[in-house]
Enzyme design. Structure first.
Site: not given
Length: 334
Positions: A39, A78, A118, A141, A171, A180, A189, A203, A216
């Site tokens: 990192k 963090g 979040s 989470y 997102n 990550k 990805h 998907f 999203r």
């Protein structure tokens, strides 16, 4: 004047450090846990005054031992952001208690405190507005973020000594997320899938949505950093704010933007979604059983409150944001 950024070597934290640097601000204490040493690369292009290990930072905060005067703000990024980590003991200590201790210290010292919440607090809801009755997290989470947001609401009623702002990130995608792993954005990805295999997977149909049609609110980390700095510039503003674009776009759009940005770099023409599917550059895989009932098929930030707070800038849409991101990855990661 010193600024503290926690999670400074991470995804959003390093982009905030970079944005501060672009303003000429370098008196920054970067706090992180570099057990995963790779990192460091996210900070290598940044200018900071000091690095402090997370555990030492927490010790000094809890003992009111930090040797800095005139701390201008704390950007607290963090946290463990792995939604598939079900270790509740760790998650509540790392995400909730750590944040609570920082809040108490910042309030004692009258330091503005800007922290990462979040959109996971909304769970599978279909209305994404900053209201308690709409918040139903699906995992520990999301619960860790939800619970701290409730603390802020109570503290605001009691009266704050300094600014406190929570940002409900939707997102987020963009540069400096390569460490990550599986929790990196879909754009990241897709870029790697296309470079390795020449196509990307999405998907298939599920939950009433067709192939790749789940949607999203995809927000560029560049915009996330801008919003953080807007509130830093307006210390009179406190509260919990959604941080998304206010648009919901299909995964199909994201995949098409990524593939076409890669094709452009290869000197090839852009293709329509239909053409990308026909040429099998976008393919579909069965929706995983393990995610059924636990997956947000739709998110869209209600950003009315953010606009009411005076933030007027337009957000990058998927096509523009992904094009910029792919260009960066080709220059820095490929």
């Amino acid at each position: 004047m010193t600024i503290i950024v926690t999670g400074a070597a991470g995804f959003i934290g390093s982009n905030i450090v970079k944005a501060l640097n672009q303003r000429g601000i370098t008196d920054i204490v970067a706090v992180d846990n570099l057990t995963r040493g790779e990192k460091f690369k996210n900070l290598a292009e940044c200018e900071i005054a000091h690095y402090l290990d997370k555990h030492e930072f927490i010790r000094q905060v809890r003992g009111h031992l930090l040797p800095y005067e005139n701390i201008e703000a704390v950007f607290h990024q963090g946290a463990c952001s792995d939604t598939m980590n079900h270790d509740g003991l760790y998650m509540m200590d790392n995400n909730y208690q750590y944040t609570l201790d920082l809040l108490d210290w910042c309030q004692d010292e009258r330091i503005p405190f800007l922290y990462a919440s979040s959109a996971a607090v909304y769970g599978k809801g279909e209305i994404f507005r900053e209201e308690r009755e709409l918040e139903k997290p699906l995992n520990v989470y999301g619960y860790s973020k939800f619970l701290f947001d409730q603390v802020l609401r109570r503290r605001m009623k009691e009266g704050l000594t300094a600014q406190v702002v929570g940002f409900r990130y939707f997102n987020v995608y963009g540069q400096h997320e390569q460490h990550k792993g599986r929790m990196a954005s879909v754009a990241f990805h897709h870029f790697n899938q296309y470079r390795e295999h020449g196509y990307v997977n999405l998907f298939g149909a599920n939950d009433g949505y067709g192939n790749g049609e789940q949607t999203r609110d995809f927000v560029s980390v560049e915009d996330v950093a801008k919003v953080n700095l807007y509130f830093f510039d307006h210390p009179n503003l406190s509260g919990i704010y959604n941080l998304g674009t206010g648009r919901s776009q299909q995964f199909n759009e994201l995949a098409a933007a990524t593939v076409n940005a890669c094709r452009t770099a290869e000197g090839k023409p852009e293709l329509s979604l239909k053409e990308l599917i026909e040429e099998e550059l976008i393919r579909y895989i069965p929706f995983p059983d393990a995610l059924k009932g636990k997956y947000q098929s739709f998110t869209q930030a209600d950003i009315a409150k953010l606009r009411e707070a005076g933030y007027k800038e337009e957000f990058l849409d998927v096509k523009a944001g992904v094009e910029r991101y792919v260009k960066w990855m080709l220059e820095n990661l490929a």
